[in-house]
Write an enzyme that holds these catalytic residues in place. Structure first.
Site, PDB file in Angstrom:
ATOM      1  N   HIS A 191      44.710  43.670  46.538  1.00  0.00           N
ATOM      2  CA  HIS A 191      44.783  42.417  47.090  1.00  0.00           C
ATOM      3  C   HIS A 191      45.177  42.302  48.108  1.00  0.00           C
ATOM      4  O   HIS A 191      45.870  41.822  49.066  1.00  0.00           O
ATOM      5  CB  HIS A 191      46.007  41.503  46.171  1.00  0.00           C
ATOM      6  CG  HIS A 191      45.813  39.905  46.204  1.00  0.00           C
ATOM      7  ND1 HIS A 191      46.029  39.544  44.869  1.00  0.00           N
ATOM      8  CD2 HIS A 191      45.299  39.199  46.907  1.00  0.00           C
ATOM      9  CE1 HIS A 191      45.711  38.281  45.100  1.00  0.00           C
ATOM     10  NE2 HIS A 191      45.129  38.011  46.170  1.00  0.00           N
ATOM     11  N   GLU A 204      48.265  42.773  38.169  1.00  0.00           N
ATOM     12  CA  GLU A 204      48.806  43.316  39.434  1.00  0.00           C
ATOM     13  C   GLU A 204      50.033  42.871  39.687  1.00  0.00           C
ATOM     14  O   GLU A 204      50.788  43.678  40.685  1.00  0.00           O
ATOM     15  CB  GLU A 204      47.827  42.896  40.280  1.00  0.00           C
ATOM     16  CG  GLU A 204      47.943  40.977  40.661  1.00  0.00           C
ATOM     17  CD  GLU A 204      46.931  40.879  41.880  1.00  0.00           C
ATOM     18  OE1 GLU A 204      45.616  41.109  41.674  1.00  0.00           O
ATOM     19  OE2 GLU A 204      47.386  40.285  42.800  1.00  0.00           O
ATOM     20  N   ARG A 221      40.265  36.665  41.168  1.00  0.00           N
ATOM     21  CA  ARG A 221      41.556  36.869  40.532  1.00  0.00           C
ATOM     22  C   ARG A 221      41.206  37.794  39.111  1.00  0.00           C
ATOM     23  O   ARG A 221      40.279  37.846  38.760  1.00  0.00           O
ATOM     24  CB  ARG A 221      42.094  35.512  40.043  1.00  0.00           C
ATOM     25  CG  ARG A 221      42.740  34.624  41.056  1.00  0.00           C
ATOM     26  CD  ARG A 221      44.100  35.176  41.483  1.00  0.00           C
ATOM     27  NE  ARG A 221      44.699  34.352  42.675  1.00  0.00           N
ATOM     28  CZ  ARG A 221      44.357  34.385  44.197  1.00  0.00           C
ATOM     29  NH1 ARG A 221      43.598  35.262  44.326  1.00  0.00           N
ATOM     30  NH2 ARG A 221      45.308  33.551  44.616  1.00  0.00           N
ATOM     31  N   ASP A 248      39.567  44.123  43.883  1.00  0.00           N
ATOM     32  CA  ASP A 248      40.825  43.708  44.833  1.00  0.00           C
ATOM     33  C   ASP A 248      42.098  43.075  44.140  1.00  0.00           C
ATOM     34  O   ASP A 248      42.993  42.854  44.696  1.00  0.00           O
ATOM     35  CB  ASP A 248      40.294  43.019  46.194  1.00  0.00           C
ATOM     36  CG  ASP A 248      41.482  42.761  47.219  1.00  0.00           C
ATOM     37  OD1 ASP A 248      41.867  43.732  47.637  1.00  0.00           O
ATOM     38  OD2 ASP A 248      41.855  41.509  47.510  1.00  0.00           O
TER      39      ASP A 248
HETATM   40  P1  NAI Z   1      36.726  27.410  46.592  1.00  0.00           P
HETATM   41  O1  NAI Z   1      37.685  26.310  45.918  1.00  0.00           O
HETATM   42  O2  NAI Z   1      36.152  27.110  47.965  1.00  0.00           O
HETATM   43  O3  NAI Z   1      35.498  27.831  45.649  1.00  0.00           O
HETATM   44  C1  NAI Z   1      35.686  28.483  44.212  1.00  0.00           C
HETATM   45  C2  NAI Z   1      34.066  27.869  43.560  1.00  0.00           C
HETATM   46  O4  NAI Z   1      34.324  28.385  42.377  1.00  0.00           O
HETATM   47  C3  NAI Z   1      33.925  26.406  43.579  1.00  0.00           C
HETATM   48  O5  NAI Z   1      32.580  25.929  44.046  1.00  0.00           O
HETATM   49  C4  NAI Z   1      33.971  26.274  42.140  1.00  0.00           C
HETATM   50  O6  NAI Z   1      33.179  25.153  41.714  1.00  0.00           O
HETATM   51  C5  NAI Z   1      33.435  27.450  41.625  1.00  0.00           C
HETATM   52  N1  NAI Z   1      33.670  27.746  40.204  1.00  0.00           N
HETATM   53  C6  NAI Z   1      34.716  27.152  39.381  1.00  0.00           C
HETATM   54  N2  NAI Z   1      34.558  27.355  37.967  1.00  0.00           N
HETATM   55  C7  NAI Z   1      33.328  28.261  37.934  1.00  0.00           C
HETATM   56  C8  NAI Z   1      32.593  29.146  37.040  1.00  0.00           C
HETATM   57  N3  NAI Z   1      33.072  28.940  35.693  1.00  0.00           N
HETATM   58  N4  NAI Z   1      31.666  29.765  37.502  1.00  0.00           N
HETATM   59  C9  NAI Z   1      31.231  29.957  38.720  1.00  0.00           C
HETATM   60  N5  NAI Z   1      31.856  29.191  39.810  1.00  0.00           N
HETATM   61  C10 NAI Z   1      32.990  28.301  39.248  1.00  0.00           C
HETATM   62  O7  NAI Z   1      37.477  28.649  46.595  1.00  0.00           O
HETATM   63  P2  NAI Z   1      37.342  29.849  47.696  1.00  0.00           P
HETATM   64  O8  NAI Z   1      38.472  29.530  48.780  1.00  0.00           O
HETATM   65  O9  NAI Z   1      36.040  30.457  47.856  1.00  0.00           O
HETATM   66  O10 NAI Z   1      38.272  31.035  46.937  1.00  0.00           O
HETATM   67  C11 NAI Z   1      37.682  31.796  45.816  1.00  0.00           C
HETATM   68  C12 NAI Z   1      38.781  32.592  45.093  1.00  0.00           C
HETATM   69  O11 NAI Z   1      38.939  33.661  45.716  1.00  0.00           O
HETATM   70  C13 NAI Z   1      40.118  31.480  44.777  1.00  0.00           C
HETATM   71  O12 NAI Z   1      39.772  30.809  43.867  1.00  0.00           O
HETATM   72  C14 NAI Z   1      41.003  32.654  44.899  1.00  0.00           C
HETATM   73  O13 NAI Z   1      41.206  32.881  43.658  1.00  0.00           O
HETATM   74  C15 NAI Z   1      40.547  34.198  45.527  1.00  0.00           C
HETATM   75  N6  NAI Z   1      41.111  34.405  46.659  1.00  0.00           N
HETATM   76  C16 NAI Z   1      41.391  35.885  46.745  1.00  0.00           C
HETATM   77  C17 NAI Z   1      41.970  36.325  47.822  1.00  0.00           C
HETATM   78  C18 NAI Z   1      42.238  37.853  47.907  1.00  0.00           C
HETATM   79  O14 NAI Z   1      43.080  38.097  48.769  1.00  0.00           O
HETATM   80  N7  NAI Z   1      41.506  38.681  47.179  1.00  0.00           N
HETATM   81  C19 NAI Z   1      42.509  35.379  48.994  1.00  0.00           C
HETATM   82  C20 NAI Z   1      41.940  34.034  48.864  1.00  0.00           C
HETATM   83  C21 NAI Z   1      41.427  33.434  47.701  1.00  0.00           C
END
Ligand code: NAI
Length: 337
Positions: free
Chosen positions: A298, A266, A237, A261
């Site tokens: 994105h 945005e 994000r 991305d």
């Molecule tokens: P997820 O919930 O499976 O994993 C997120 C991880 O980040 C968790 O393991 C969590 O403990 C960790 N985390 C939380 N705070 C943190 C910190 N301060 N430092 C390091 N790690 C920390 O989420 P997922 O599915 O892997 O997605 C990750 C992010 O990708 C989403 O939150 C979303 O913002 C983004 N995303 C972007 C997309 C795009 O099209 N560019 C599409 C889908 C998701």
């Protein structure tokens, strides 16, 4: 159930119409091109469910209007929910649902595409080739083998990126306040603390959610602690990175490559053709001028498989809510922490 689907693009219509047609009891979907905010919320009057995307403004003012008009479910067609005022939704008795995982592969693969493109300057080579320029100056890359990749956030996407980068024989280190020891060990990575990740990584890739704790996680201090010439990729994000600090890091050469991305502001830029307009956001416009910055709008989620999974899960959330009053994948206030 009558659903107002905001920020509707042609690709949304296609995937949602297909998923809806496959249901035993299809929903009544109204596609609305406008972004959802307090001004456009009126377009959802008499819709029990509202379907919002990442740049819709689902703040308290919008939720107040929606609740007053009879909406009961906010069905996000995204994994992230940082754009929703969850305490306000809870106060108003609105259920918020999301699509927790639609295709972690899609985002991970796009992340790796950005790493490869930036490193081997594919974006530049493509533009040059179109002009008949096949000179190699300025296209020098580096071998990925043996490089250290730092993964920030080892959830579904982060672990997938780790797995792919191990395939390039990279050393994978990671940081996550909620480590998945087994998951990371399985893909051959090791956890380190935040300062060590910054100090050791040749490539840093962000995969944490945007929360109050991760807002501007990558700021001037973090950038100064990175290896000189580091590559930074953000497909998580925009708000996780301080864009002004990025510009300074790029100007000083501390940041060797940046792939974005997502971008903090945005909402007024992405998912829209602005090619005949002057970009009003000076910080974003400055970022676009650097030869070693690659921006995609994105786009990481944008695969056929992901679109179809998003539509299926969103409609499953609506169907479950219609039948039982509870969504399949609810988001709760506690998730904000
Ligand atoms: P997820 O919930 O499976 O994993 C997120 C991880 O980040 C968790 O393991 C969590 O403990 C960790 N985390 C939380 N705070 C943190 C910190 N301060 N430092 C390091 N790690 C920390 O989420 P997922 O599915 O892997 O997605 C990750 C992010 O990708 C989403 O939150 C979303 O913002 C983004 N995303 C972007 C997309 C795009 O099209 N560019 C599409 C889908 C998701």
């Amino acid at each position: 159930m009558k659903i107002a689907l905001f920020s509707a693009h042609r690709f949304d219509r296609q995937s949602f119409d297909t998923a809806n047609a496959a249901l035993a009891e299809p929903h009544d979907i109204h596609y609305i091109e406008a972004r959802l905010d307090a001004h456009s919320a009126i377009l959802a009057s008499d819709c029990s469910a509202v379907c919002a995307f990442v740049n819709d403004r689902v703040d308290a003012a919008t939720l107040n209007i929606l609740a007053g008009q009879g909406t009961r479910l906010i069905a996000l067609r995204s994994a992230g929910f940082n754009h929703v005022d969850l305490p306000a939704a809870a106060r108003l008795g609105l259920v918020v649902a999301r699509v927790p995982a639609y295709s972690p592969d899609a985002i991970a693969e796009h992340t790796v595409a950005m790493i490869l493109s930036l490193n081997r300057k594919i974006h530049k080579a493509y533009a040059r080739g179109r002009e008949g320029n096949f000179a190699l100056d300025g296209l020098l890359g580096f071998d990925l083998r043996g490089r250290t990749v730092g993964i920030v956030g080892t959830g579904k996407i982060g672990l997938n990126v780790a797995r792919i980068m191990r395939g390039f024989d990279c050393t994978v280190i990671a940081h996550d306040p909620f480590p998945d020891q087994t998951g990371l060990a399985e893909v051959g990575g090791t956890y380190v603390d935040w300062p060590e990740l910054l100090e050791r990584s040749d490539i840093i890739s962000l995969h944490c959610p945007l929360t109050p704790a991760t807002h501007h996680l990558v700021d001037a201090t973090a950038i100064a602690a990175m290896k000189p010439d580091v590559m930074l990729i953000n497909t998580s994000r925009g708000g996780v990175v301080d864009s002004r600090a990025l510009i300074e890091g790029l100007k000083s050469g501390q940041l060797g490559h940046v792939g974005l991305d997502v971008y903090e502001e945005e909402g007024d830029l992405f998912f829209t053709d602005l090619s005949d307009q002057a970009i009003q956001d000076d910080i974003f416009a400055r970022l676009l001028t650097f030869p070693n910055v690659l921006v995609t709008g994105h786009q990481a989620f944008f695969t056929r498989e992901a679109l179809s999974a998003i539509a299926d899960t969103t409609l499953a959330n609506v169907t479950a809510f219609e039948r039982s009053g509870a969504a399949l994948h609810p988001v709760s206030v506690e998730k904000l922490a």
